[in-house]
Design a protein around this motif. Structure first.
Motif, mmCIF file in Angstrom:
data_model
loop_
_atom_site.group_PDB
_atom_site.id
_atom_site.type_symbol
_atom_site.label_atom_id
_atom_site.label_comp_id
_atom_site.label_asym_id
_atom_site.label_seq_id
_atom_site.Cartn_x
_atom_site.Cartn_y
_atom_site.Cartn_z
ATOM 1 N N VAL A 257 1.218 -1.361 0.020
ATOM 2 C CA VAL A 257 -0.206 -0.255 -0.359
ATOM 3 C C VAL A 257 0.528 1.245 0.629
ATOM 4 C CG1 VAL A 257 -2.505 1.288 0.714
ATOM 5 C CG2 VAL A 257 -1.407 -1.307 1.233
ATOM 6 N N GLY A 258 2.421 1.095 -1.177
ATOM 7 C CA GLY A 258 2.626 2.859 -0.825
ATOM 8 C C GLY A 258 4.082 2.421 -1.282
ATOM 9 N N ALA A 259 4.110 1.813 -0.208
ATOM 10 C CA ALA A 259 5.818 1.487 0.447
ATOM 11 C C ALA A 259 6.349 1.096 -0.799
ATOM 12 C CB ALA A 259 6.023 -0.154 0.914
ATOM 13 N N THR A 260 5.784 0.434 -1.863
ATOM 14 C CA THR A 260 7.038 0.361 -3.155
ATOM 15 C C THR A 260 6.506 1.838 -4.396
ATOM 16 O OG1 THR A 260 6.184 -1.824 -3.011
ATOM 17 C CG2 THR A 260 6.830 -1.162 -4.895
ATOM 18 N N THR A 261 5.519 1.491 -4.353
ATOM 19 C CA THR A 261 5.128 2.804 -4.934
ATOM 20 C C THR A 261 6.032 4.337 -4.943
ATOM 21 O OG1 THR A 261 3.284 3.059 -4.824
ATOM 22 C CG2 THR A 261 3.021 2.305 -6.935
ATOM 23 N N ILE A 262 6.060 4.767 -4.125
ATOM 24 C CA ILE A 262 6.250 6.203 -3.429
ATOM 25 C C ILE A 262 7.225 5.925 -3.754
ATOM 26 C CG2 ILE A 262 6.283 7.868 -1.690
ATOM 27 C CD1 ILE A 262 3.085 6.873 -1.271
ATOM 28 N N PRO A 263 8.492 4.999 -2.878
ATOM 29 C CA PRO A 263 10.220 4.976 -3.286
ATOM 30 C C PRO A 263 10.286 5.079 -4.684
ATOM 31 C CG PRO A 263 9.245 3.716 -1.214
ATOM 32 C CD PRO A 263 8.398 4.477 -1.460
ATOM 33 N N THR A 264 9.709 4.201 -5.894
ATOM 34 C CA THR A 264 10.227 4.025 -6.713
ATOM 35 C C THR A 264 10.018 5.531 -7.405
ATOM 36 O OG1 THR A 264 9.133 1.811 -6.862
ATOM 37 C CG2 THR A 264 9.898 2.742 -9.089
ATOM 38 N N ASP B 162 0.569 -1.623 -8.439
ATOM 39 C CA ASP B 162 1.846 -1.030 -8.874
ATOM 40 C C ASP B 162 2.800 -1.287 -10.550
ATOM 41 O OD1 ASP B 162 3.003 -0.702 -6.163
ATOM 42 O OD2 ASP B 162 2.689 -3.048 -6.303
ATOM 43 N N VAL B 163 2.688 -2.084 -11.178
ATOM 44 C CA VAL B 163 3.052 -2.847 -12.651
ATOM 45 C C VAL B 163 2.345 -1.725 -13.813
ATOM 46 C CG1 VAL B 163 3.382 -3.969 -14.149
ATOM 47 C CG2 VAL B 163 3.717 -5.136 -12.132
ATOM 48 N N VAL B 164 0.910 -1.642 -13.399
ATOM 49 C CA VAL B 164 0.218 -0.342 -13.983
ATOM 50 C C VAL B 164 0.319 0.856 -14.315
ATOM 51 C CG1 VAL B 164 -1.083 -2.266 -14.940
ATOM 52 C CG2 VAL B 164 -2.154 -1.259 -13.065
ATOM 53 N N ALA B 165 1.090 1.042 -12.384
ATOM 54 C CA ALA B 165 0.206 2.613 -12.495
ATOM 55 C C ALA B 165 1.995 2.684 -12.711
ATOM 56 C CB ALA B 165 0.455 2.524 -11.015
ATOM 57 N N LEU B 166 2.897 1.831 -12.385
ATOM 58 C CA LEU B 166 4.760 2.722 -12.472
ATOM 59 C C LEU B 166 4.548 2.885 -14.227
ATOM 60 C CD1 LEU B 166 6.422 1.198 -9.585
ATOM 61 C CD2 LEU B 166 5.903 3.333 -10.268
ATOM 62 N N ALA B 167 4.401 1.677 -15.050
ATOM 63 C CA ALA B 167 3.941 1.495 -16.423
ATOM 64 C C ALA B 167 3.235 3.013 -16.783
ATOM 65 C CB ALA B 167 3.655 0.728 -17.046
ATOM 66 N N THR B 168 2.532 3.436 -16.139
ATOM 67 C CA THR B 168 1.406 4.678 -16.919
ATOM 68 C C THR B 168 2.578 5.362 -16.508
ATOM 69 O OG1 THR B 168 -0.381 3.440 -16.667
ATOM 70 C CG2 THR B 168 -0.951 5.796 -16.651
ATOM 71 N N GLU B 169 2.237 5.394 -15.337
ATOM 72 C CA GLU B 169 3.205 6.761 -14.719
ATOM 73 C C GLU B 169 4.960 7.453 -15.693
ATOM 74 O OE1 GLU B 169 2.930 10.889 -11.925
ATOM 75 O OE2 GLU B 169 1.297 8.618 -12.001
ATOM 76 N N THR B 170 4.895 6.618 -15.043
ATOM 77 C CA THR B 170 6.896 6.865 -15.785
ATOM 78 C C THR B 170 6.924 6.401 -17.554
ATOM 79 O OG1 THR B 170 7.297 4.279 -15.573
ATOM 80 C CG2 THR B 170 7.961 6.456 -13.616
ATOM 81 N N SER B 171 5.926 5.636 -18.097
ATOM 82 C CA SER B 171 5.711 5.462 -19.697
ATOM 83 C C SER B 171 6.814 4.415 -19.892
ATOM 84 C CB SER B 171 5.742 6.340 -20.374
ATOM 85 O OG SER B 171 5.488 7.621 -20.133
ATOM 86 N N ALA B 172 8.036 3.492 -19.153
ATOM 87 C CA ALA B 172 8.708 3.192 -18.530
ATOM 88 C C ALA B 172 7.920 1.578 -19.505
ATOM 89 C CB ALA B 172 9.156 2.244 -17.287
ATOM 90 N N SER B 173 8.926 1.161 -20.776
ATOM 91 C CA SER B 173 8.476 0.058 -21.717
ATOM 92 C C SER B 173 9.217 -1.129 -21.031
ATOM 93 C CB SER B 173 9.944 -0.201 -23.097
ATOM 94 O OG SER B 173 9.649 1.570 -23.233
ATOM 95 N N ASN B 174 9.411 -1.713 -19.920
ATOM 96 C CA ASN B 174 9.318 -2.598 -19.565
ATOM 97 C C ASN B 174 9.449 -2.646 -17.602
ATOM 98 O OD1 ASN B 174 10.858 -4.382 -21.839
ATOM 99 N ND2 ASN B 174 12.225 -2.760 -21.106
ATOM 100 N N VAL B 175 8.293 -3.271 -17.176
ATOM 101 C CA VAL B 175 7.994 -2.887 -15.700
ATOM 102 C C VAL B 175 7.187 -4.851 -15.663
ATOM 103 C CG1 VAL B 175 6.747 -2.330 -13.788
ATOM 104 C CG2 VAL B 175 6.764 -0.965 -15.851
ATOM 105 N N GLU B 176 8.165 -4.661 -15.013
ATOM 106 C CA GLU B 176 7.170 -6.138 -13.858
ATOM 107 C C GLU B 176 7.988 -6.582 -12.045
ATOM 108 O OE1 GLU B 176 10.996 -10.236 -14.419
ATOM 109 O OE2 GLU B 176 10.343 -8.975 -16.128
#
Length: 335
Positions: free
Chosen positions: A130-137, A217-231
């Protein structure tokens, strides 16, 4: 401000108690309803928390068995296959947070929100812890001009405490799903078969076998950063502690590849760790979301909408509370 009780469904469980304790420490006067199927267990938890009441929850009833009793917010700690808790929150026009449904399971919640988009804020909270991954990333991403790859890993100790509902959710999401979503070369794909297998190098240098997982986190960070590779991959450590004796049973490993502001290759790797495992961070995330949704942090209450946790939690405040709770962030050598 006068506040109706905050309803924690499953609040007698480990994560629910963590949420209640965080709320009680910062908002001692906030009334809580500890809801569950076992009312005696709920009442025992409420008595230990203080300024709380244990109530029986019936997900087969439109009013959850609460009659006309008002609440100020609803948080639920297990997957509600009926969406009764969300529909109850919408009827009361109060914020709703769920932290268990996986990506492939959020259709009913999204549909319920789309049917009444102005009723209440709805938080799809199944980001890892619940935020401990996305926020630091997203804080680490600030060092990059462009992020190409985000590799996320989680390590849980075999003895890391969780309740029956948590075990059910994890088993369902890791053992009964034939494919897991990831992003590769800018394309959304499904990891299947041998592609579900991975390895993680932990904080102490141990290499563990891991399995694919796809929290929000996978879909959220891919959308937020436009990173081509997220897993995202998950490993279970048989010994809850590290080989050198530290009792950190939960780790989040964040590895980023891209280019820096000078167009030079940049590769970073960090670990987010907590000495007491995953539950304190999950409980903290829910508590901070409740504060933000209700305006208990001194800012205006959150308007109706559909949110991920990281969209609501301000990084500086989150990280300060994260450190106060005993968490820390460690910079690692790139693997």
């Amino acid at each position: 401000m006068t506040l109706d009780p905050i309803l924690l469904i499953g609040g007698a469980g480990i994560v629910g108690r963590q949420t209640a304790e965080f709320l009680r420490s910062t908002h001692p006067d906030a009334p809580l309803l500890i809801g569950g199927r076992n009312v005696e267990k709920a009442r025992e938890a409420a008595a230990s928390i203080g300024n709380a009441e244990g109530v029986k929850i019936d997900l087969a009833a439109a009013d959850l068995g609460l009659g006309k009793r008002p609440v100020s917010a609803v948080a639920i700690y297990f997957t509600d296959t009926t969406t009764a808790a969300l529909r109850f929150a919408q009827r009361q026009r109060v914020p709703y947070i769920s932290i268990s449904p996986a990506l492939h399971e959020v259709g009913p919640e999204v549909a319920a929100y789309m049917h009444q988009p102005t009723a209440a804020p709805v938080v799809l909270g199944t980001e890892w812890l619940v935020g401990a991954t996305t926020i630091p990333t997203l804080e680490f991403v600030r060092s990059f001009k462009r992020v190409d790859t985000i590799r996320l890993g989680a390590v849980l100790g075999e003895q890391d405490a969780t309740g029956p509902a948590g075990f059910d959710d994890l088993e369902r999401q890791t053992q009964t799903i034939p494919a897991v979503q990831a992003r590769r070369d800018g394309i959304w794909i499904w990891r299947q078969g041998d592609d579900l297998k991975a390895e993680l190098q932990t904080l102490d240098g141990t290499t563990l076998s891991a399995m694919a997982l796809s929290p929000h986190d996978v879909v959220a960070l891919a959308t937020e950063t436009s990173a081509s590779n997220v897993e995202f991959n998950l490993a279970i450590r048989q010994d809850a502690g590290h080989s050198h004796g530290e009792p950190m049973s939960a780790e989040i490993l964040i590895e980023l590849h891209g280019i820096d502001v000078d167009d030079q290759p940049l590769h970073t790797r960090h670990a987010v760790v907590h000495p007491d495992g995953q539950m304190p961070l999950t409980g903290l995330g829910v508590a901070l979301l409740i504060e933000r949704l209700l305006g208990l942090d001194g800012k205006p209450a959150t308007p109706a909408g559909l949110y991920f946790p990281y969209q609501l939690l301000e990084p500086e405040g989150y990280l300060a509370r994260f450190k106060q709770s005993g968490g820390k962030i460690v910079a690692l050598e790139p693997s």
